[in-house]
Scaffold this motif. Structure first.
Motif, short mmCIF file in Angstrom:
data_model
loop_
_atom_site.label_atom_id
_atom_site.label_comp_id
_atom_site.label_asym_id
_atom_site.label_seq_id
_atom_site.Cartn_x
_atom_site.Cartn_y
_atom_site.Cartn_z
N MET A 1 5.38 -13.26 45.43
CA MET A 1 4.01 -12.80 45.62
C MET A 1 4.00 -11.62 46.59
SD MET A 1 0.69 -12.73 45.75
CE MET A 1 0.24 -14.09 44.71
N THR A 2 3.35 -10.55 46.21
CA THR A 2 3.22 -9.37 47.06
C THR A 2 1.75 -9.02 47.21
OG1 THR A 2 3.32 -7.80 45.23
CG2 THR A 2 5.43 -8.51 46.17
N ASP B 1 0.13 -7.81 44.04
CA ASP B 1 -0.37 -8.78 43.07
C ASP B 1 -1.85 -9.08 43.31
OD1 ASP B 1 2.01 -9.45 41.49
OD2 ASP B 1 2.80 -10.22 43.37
N SER C 1 5.29 -5.55 36.34
CA SER C 1 4.99 -6.12 37.65
C SER C 1 3.89 -5.31 38.32
CB SER C 1 6.23 -6.15 38.55
OG SER C 1 6.58 -4.83 38.95
N ILE D 1 -0.13 -17.65 44.14
CA ILE D 1 1.03 -17.58 43.25
C ILE D 1 0.71 -16.57 42.15
CG2 ILE D 1 2.54 -18.86 41.70
CD1 ILE D 1 1.80 -21.40 43.20
N SER E 1 1.66 -14.51 38.51
CA SER E 1 2.24 -14.91 37.22
C SER E 1 3.69 -14.48 37.07
CB SER E 1 1.41 -14.31 36.07
OG SER E 1 1.46 -12.90 36.10
N THR E 2 4.14 -13.55 37.91
CA THR E 2 5.54 -13.12 37.89
C THR E 2 6.42 -13.93 38.84
OG1 THR E 2 4.82 -11.38 39.42
CG2 THR E 2 5.10 -10.76 37.12
N ASP E 3 5.81 -14.89 39.56
CA ASP E 3 6.57 -15.76 40.47
C ASP E 3 7.16 -16.94 39.69
OD1 ASP E 3 5.79 -14.14 42.55
OD2 ASP E 3 4.15 -15.45 43.21
N PRO E 4 8.33 -17.43 40.10
CA PRO E 4 8.92 -18.58 39.39
C PRO E 4 8.09 -19.85 39.52
CG PRO E 4 10.20 -18.00 41.36
CD PRO E 4 9.22 -16.90 41.16
N GLU E 5 7.24 -19.93 40.57
CA GLU E 5 6.43 -21.14 40.77
C GLU E 5 5.21 -21.20 39.86
OE1 GLU E 5 8.49 -19.82 44.48
OE2 GLU E 5 7.01 -18.87 43.15
N TYR E 6 4.92 -20.10 39.16
CA TYR E 6 3.71 -20.06 38.33
C TYR E 6 3.87 -21.05 37.17
CZ TYR E 6 -0.35 -17.85 36.08
OH TYR E 6 -1.59 -17.58 35.54
#
Length: 366
Positions: free
Chosen positions: A1-2, A5, A28, A78, A80-85
């Motif tokens: 997350m940045t 985002d 991204s 979170i 959508s490009t994060d692994p936790e999404y």
């Protein structure tokens, strides 16, 4: 997350579908904001005014403010490009690029089942909802129950999950840490205390006019492999959730009810029009979702002790003085229960294995 985002969310003119389109083009949020105005207009086909908003980083001030707000209130954003999404949520065409979570985000990626229904819940609906979730808890590992924390079936589903020691997720039509309706703040706290989560796509700076319910329902539908509608009249939010689940290629299931009951008009319609699979037991849900095909089946959770009958169930069972079947009319005369109460009690006894329903609305004691 940045920060990029969240800045996408705050860029004027870039909505949910616009964000999805930009991510498809650039991959991204960082690459979107690194692009030149000409690239945004040519490659992404953005209008020049929208491209300028991105180049000028119009949403960054609000995004930085939102990150501070999240840190202060223990909210996890979170992207959508994060692994936790949640992987299922990312599959839909109008997924929210950023979701805000309190609690355990891992629950959003486990074996989720959405359970929704009418706010005007009947005793029948409450019993069915509770028994289905209890049986699923015994059979299905890594189960998570998803609903909307609304009055009626939603709250019944969350409470049943808590009672069965199953994590449960509430999808909210408001920003966190607020709870809508406020009456369910205590339930929400219990959900978090027992390993569940609360999730929303709305930031703290979103102007809220009570219009986010349909958008919220798409998240309820998308998070799960299947959606069960327990009770619904012939219109309402749960039917919208069912339609969205069908559009997202999720399994739609419905609990049938009596044709004379307004609270079952919607579920009966879904079943009759073949838009939903009829659900009579937890086993039906397991088979419909293919959860019985898992390499480690069923018995991963020890069977719980049978739940004791309620005083009303015991009183009704005592009316079966012989082994012969009894009609509903006879049971109504013997027990003195109203039709709605009687239907709920008969279902409870049937699910508990004490009765069996026979053709002609007759019941036999087992």
């Amino acid at each position: 997350m940045t920060v990029e985002d969240i800045a996408l969310q705050f860029t004027p003119g870039i909505g949910v579908k616009g964000t999805v389109h930009l991510l498809e083009c650039f991959g991204s949020a960082e690459r979107i904001f690194a692009a030149a105005e000409e690239e945004l207009t040519l490659r992404a086909e953005l209008r020049p005014d929208l491209a300028r908003q991105i180049v000028r980083r119009a949403g960054f001030s609000s995004a930085e403010k939102e990150l501070k707000y999240c840190r202060k209130h223990g909210i996890i954003p979170i992207a959508s490009t994060d692994p936790e999404y949640p992987p299922l949520l990312r599959e839909i065409p109008d997924y929210p690029h950023v979701i805000y979570v309190q609690g355990n985000p891992q629950r959003l990626a486990e074996r989720c089942l959405s359970v929704v229904g009418t706010r005007a819940v009947t005793p029948y609906g409450q019993v069915v909802c509770s028994r289905l979730i209890e049986r699923l808890a015994e059979r299905v590992p890594r189960l998570t129950i998803v609903s909307g924390l609304a009055f009626g079936i939603d709250a019944a589903a969350h409470r049943a999950a808590l009672g069965a020691e199953v994590p449960t997720v509430g999808v909210l039509p408001c920003s966190l840490p607020n709870i809508v309706p406020a009456h369910h703040t205590a339930i929400a706290r219990d959900m978090l205390d027992h390993g569940g989560a609360l999730v929303t796509e709305l930031s703290s700076q979103t102007q809220q006019y009570g219009t986010a319910y349909i958008a919220r329902n798409r998240i309820i539908a998308a998070l799960s492999a299947g959606c069960v509608i327990v009770e619904s009249p012939d219109s309402g939010g749960s039917l919208v959730t069912a339609r969205l689940a069908d559009e997202y290629h999720r399994s739609v299931m419905a609990v049938p009810g009596r044709v004379t009951d307004r609270s079952s008009a919607g579920t009966n319609f879904l079943i009759r029009s073949r838009k939903a699979q009829a659900v009579l037991s937890a086993e039906d849900i397991i088979v419909e979702l293919g959860w019985d095909l898992e390499p480690e089946p069923a018995v991963l959770r020890p069977q719980s002790e049978p739940q004791p009958l309620t005083p009303d169930e015991t009183r009704l069972l005592a009316c079966f003085t012989t082994s012969d079947p009894f009609s509903i009319e006879t049971l109504r005369e013997l027990s003195g229960f109203e039709p709605g109460e009687l239907a709920a009690l008969l279902l409870g006894l049937e699910l508990a294995g004490a009765l069996r329903q026979l053709p002609g609305n007759r019941y036999m004691k087992l």
